[in-house]
Design a protein around this motif. Structure first.
Motif, PDB file in Angstrom:
ATOM      1  N   VAL A  66       6.901 -16.317 -29.305  1.00 46.60           N
ATOM      2  CA  VAL A  66       7.339 -15.610 -30.511  1.00 46.60           C
ATOM      3  C   VAL A  66       6.234 -15.772 -31.547  1.00 46.60           C
ATOM      4  CG1 VAL A  66       9.790 -16.026 -30.036  1.00 46.60           C
ATOM      5  CG2 VAL A  66       8.528 -17.618 -31.500  1.00 46.60           C
ATOM      6  N   LEU A  67       6.313 -15.002 -32.609  1.00 49.89           N
ATOM      7  CA  LEU A  67       5.362 -15.161 -33.714  1.00 49.89           C
ATOM      8  C   LEU A  67       6.036 -15.971 -34.817  1.00 49.89           C
ATOM      9  CD1 LEU A  67       3.625 -11.675 -34.012  1.00 49.89           C
ATOM     10  CD2 LEU A  67       3.057 -13.626 -32.555  1.00 49.89           C
ATOM     11  N   LEU A  68       5.436 -17.090 -35.153  1.00 45.34           N
ATOM     12  CA  LEU A  68       5.918 -17.939 -36.238  1.00 45.34           C
ATOM     13  C   LEU A  68       4.946 -17.795 -37.397  1.00 45.34           C
ATOM     14  CD1 LEU A  68       7.919 -20.161 -37.191  1.00 45.34           C
ATOM     15  CD2 LEU A  68       6.279 -21.835 -36.314  1.00 45.34           C
ATOM     16  N   ASP A  69       5.428 -17.176 -38.477  1.00 45.41           N
ATOM     17  CA  ASP A  69       4.553 -16.858 -39.615  1.00 45.41           C
ATOM     18  C   ASP A  69       3.314 -16.108 -39.148  1.00 45.41           C
ATOM     19  OD1 ASP A  69       6.349 -18.146 -41.282  1.00 45.41           O
ATOM     20  OD2 ASP A  69       5.272 -20.049 -41.226  1.00 45.41           O
ATOM     21  N   GLY A  70       3.499 -15.221 -38.168  1.00 40.23           N
ATOM     22  CA  GLY A  70       2.415 -14.371 -37.697  1.00 40.23           C
ATOM     23  C   GLY A  70       1.560 -14.951 -36.595  1.00 40.23           C
ATOM     24  N   ARG A  71       1.786 -16.197 -36.193  1.00 41.10           N
ATOM     25  CA  ARG A  71       0.976 -16.827 -35.152  1.00 41.10           C
ATOM     26  C   ARG A  71       1.821 -17.049 -33.898  1.00 41.10           C
ATOM     27  NH1 ARG A  71      -4.142 -18.798 -36.333  1.00 41.10           N
ATOM     28  NH2 ARG A  71      -4.914 -17.692 -38.153  1.00 41.10           N
ATOM     29  N   PRO A  72       1.272 -16.792 -32.714  1.00 37.03           N
ATOM     30  CA  PRO A  72       2.051 -16.975 -31.484  1.00 37.03           C
ATOM     31  C   PRO A  72       2.273 -18.447 -31.171  1.00 37.03           C
ATOM     32  CG  PRO A  72      -0.200 -16.297 -30.965  1.00 37.03           C
ATOM     33  CD  PRO A  72      -0.063 -16.232 -32.447  1.00 37.03           C
ATOM     34  N   VAL A  73       3.510 -18.796 -30.826  1.00 33.26           N
ATOM     35  CA  VAL A  73       3.866 -20.160 -30.411  1.00 33.26           C
ATOM     36  C   VAL A  73       4.782 -20.068 -29.203  1.00 33.26           C
ATOM     37  CG1 VAL A  73       3.674 -21.113 -32.747  1.00 33.26           C
ATOM     38  CG2 VAL A  73       5.884 -20.277 -31.936  1.00 33.26           C
ATOM     39  N   SER A  74       4.795 -21.136 -28.408  1.00 35.45           N
ATOM     40  CA  SER A  74       5.731 -21.237 -27.279  1.00 35.45           C
ATOM     41  C   SER A  74       7.044 -21.781 -27.817  1.00 35.45           C
ATOM     42  CB  SER A  74       5.164 -22.170 -26.202  1.00 35.45           C
ATOM     43  OG  SER A  74       3.973 -21.662 -25.672  1.00 35.45           O
ATOM     44  N   SER A  75       8.073 -20.962 -27.841  1.00 33.21           N
ATOM     45  CA  SER A  75       9.332 -21.386 -28.443  1.00 33.21           C
ATOM     46  C   SER A  75      10.032 -22.460 -27.624  1.00 33.21           C
ATOM     47  CB  SER A  75      10.266 -20.184 -28.635  1.00 33.21           C
ATOM     48  OG  SER A  75      10.565 -19.545 -27.406  1.00 33.21           O
TER      49      SER A  75
END
Length: 232
Positions: free
Chosen positions: A121-130
């Motif tokens: 997902v994008l967290l504050d515009g940055r991709p992270v592994s949820s």
């Protein structure tokens, strides 16, 4: 990114080792208080992950009591441009909160180890592994899933490019591919094919062979560059 995953690998390894030691020492597999006389105060790195370390030979310290699990806390965050509230446990991942708590099933559960990229997902515009991000950490922040790319009922231009180039087969990896590519192109809109390949190397696909995915992302990037040049 590779650096993000290397960092998280150390955190998760410490957490797993700490829990394994706790289960091995506890007479009931980790459900009873820890009263073994050989238990020492944990090293700082293990203490942060709720683990225990054995005492050095000849040193005896008071036993540690198992702490109660922290109560769920209320988290408020923006999900796909809408403010959402939910109860999140301290040990609950964002992936679990989205799928099990909020019914957001466009975020896919793959390896559950931060390797495949399906849960991106994008967290504050940055991709992270949820699957690696704890849910309470999103309080006050912005989360975007692939469903948030829709505008007035229409697909995002990158989604259209995936369809045109046949970059979708089973579709399981597609949400993570789309979000990772969009975040990368926000920072490097003129990136070439090799740079795009490196940006997507953390998103695994078992169907397409990647070539059509790269074709689609490259086509979208060229289209955006043309639009920018015309508008300029």
């Amino acid at each position: 990114s590779a650096a993000y995953r290397r960092l998280l690998a150390g955190v998760l390894a410490r957490r797993a080792l700490g829990r394994a030691v706790a289960r091995a020492i506890s007479p009931e597999g980790g459900s009873a208080p820890l009263t073994h006389p050989a238990i020492a105060r944990p090293e700082p790195a293990l203490e942060r992950s709720e683990g225990l370390a054995a005492a050095p030979s000849g040193i005896s310290r008071p036993p540690l009591e198992r702490t109660e699990q922290a109560a769920p806390r209320r988290v408020r965050f923006v999900l796909n441009r809408r403010l959402r509230e939910a109860e999140a446990r301290a040990d609950q991942t964002l992936l679990e909160l989205l799928r099990d708590g909020l019914g957001v099933f466009d975020v896919k559960e793959g390896c559950d180890e931060g390797v495949c990229g399906a849960c991106t997902v994008l967290l504050d515009g940055r991709p992270v592994s949820s699957c690696l991000l704890l849910a309470p950490a999103v309080h006050g922040r912005t989360v975007l899933t692939v469903r948030g790319l829709e505008a007035d009922g229409a697909l995002h231009p990158l989604q259209e490019a995936f369809l045109r180039h046949g970059a979708v087969q089973c579709g399981f990896c597609t949400p993570g591919m789309l979000l990772t590519a969009l975040a990368f192109l926000e920072r490097r809109p003129a990136a070439g094919r090799e740079a795009l390949r490196r940006a997507l190397e953390g998103n695994l696909c078992r169907c397409t062979g990647y070539a059509k995915i790269l074709d689609a992302v490259e086509s979208y990037a060229r289209g955006q560059s043309l639009q920018d040049s015309h508008s300029g």
